[in-house]
Design a protein around this motif. Structure first.
Motif, PDB file in Angstrom:
ATOM      1  N   LYS A  79      30.979  50.185 -25.098  1.00 36.55           N
ATOM      2  CA  LYS A  79      31.103  49.469 -25.447  1.00 36.55           C
ATOM      3  C   LYS A  79      31.628  49.541 -27.118  1.00 36.55           C
ATOM      4  O   LYS A  79      32.326  47.762 -27.541  1.00 36.55           O
ATOM      5  CB  LYS A  79      29.262  48.989 -25.907  1.00 36.55           C
ATOM      6  N   GLN A  82      34.850  48.609 -25.898  1.00 34.90           N
ATOM      7  CA  GLN A  82      35.186  47.398 -25.074  1.00 34.90           C
ATOM      8  C   GLN A  82      36.466  47.947 -23.811  1.00 34.90           C
ATOM      9  O   GLN A  82      37.140  46.918 -23.729  1.00 34.90           O
ATOM     10  CB  GLN A  82      35.385  46.482 -25.815  1.00 34.90           C
ATOM     11  N   HIS A 112      40.821  46.320 -20.743  1.00 32.19           N
ATOM     12  CA  HIS A 112      40.375  46.117 -22.422  1.00 32.19           C
ATOM     13  C   HIS A 112      40.595  45.048 -22.258  1.00 32.19           C
ATOM     14  O   HIS A 112      41.853  44.431 -22.438  1.00 32.19           O
ATOM     15  CB  HIS A 112      41.117  47.444 -23.198  1.00 32.19           C
TER      16      HIS A 112
END
Length: 227
Positions: A79, A82, A112
């Motif tokens: 998270k 990302q 990504h």
């Protein structure tokens, strides 16, 4: 799903081919990396969970339980940075058994945001999360590369057994690897996926039917086989 090259023999009505693959390779790709196509379940690990084949809902299958445990450790960094990790889940046996299998999950791509990362970055992120990549079989410069040489090169790689062994559990005998995936060594935008990554699969590689989940079996790792 990765598109097949036109000369891939292991296709069915649901598969799509990139008929312009050679033009795509010559337009902007400097180098290709060739990896094994493993006989497992394509799986994505991201901040929202573990997804198999589809992002419609997280996987709740018993053969992805160990990945959900790994994901629990990784989710904060997934998270924060990302990134999405894509790989082959080999926990459940399909058509090919790998007697010298080192790990169940092998990474083949990292995304990504709107970018598929370069192969070097795929290897880097795999090491960060202590994951294995799919076996790398070779690299070729596109400069001066002839299509006939590429076709022969890929077919010869595909005819070989997998690096950690490959055994046809239906025919009960050794077999060649399932197929070959080759891609642009550099990163590329998600909209250019079809032009930068493609696969060749051998004829008759899928021998399981839609009912295989009812009687699925766990694959053994190399250390268990030795024991």
């Amino acid at each position: 799903k990765t598109f097949h090259v036109p000369w891939s023999e292991g296709t069915d009505s649901t598969d799509r081919k990139n008929w312009d693959y050679w033009t795509d390779i010559q337009q902007g790709i400097k180098e290709l990396v060739f990896t094994s196509k493993l006989d497992g379940e394509g799986t994505c690990l991201n901040e929202f969970g573990v997804f198999a084949r589809s992002h419609a809902a997280p996987s709740d299958k018993p053969w992805s339980a160990y990945l959900r445990q790994k994901h629990a450790v990784m989710v904060h960094d997934l998270k924060k940075d990302q990134v999405e990790i894509f790989g082959e889940n080999l926990y459940a046996l399909h058509s090919i058994e790998y007697p010298c299998l080192d790990e169940y999950f092998h990474v083949f791509a990292v995304r990504h945001l709107d970018q598929w990362l370069s192969w070097e970055e795929v290897e880097w992120w795999s090491s960060v999360f202590d994951l294995k990549t799919v076996p790398v079989l070779g690299r070729l410069s596109v400069d001066g590369l002839a299509e006939s040489f590429l076709v022969q090169y890929v077919k010869e790689l595909g005819a070989q057994p997998e690096l950690f062994g490959s055994y046809d559990i239906i025919d009960n005998k050794p077999c060649s690897r399932e197929g070959i995936v080759f891609r642009n060594v550099d990163g590329f935008h998600v909209d250019a996926f079809v032009q930068n990554i493609m696969k060749m699969v051998r004829k008759g590689h899928v021998k399981t039917d839609e009912h295989w989940e009812r009687h699925w079996k766990r694959a053994y790792l190399k250390r268990e086989v030795k024991a």
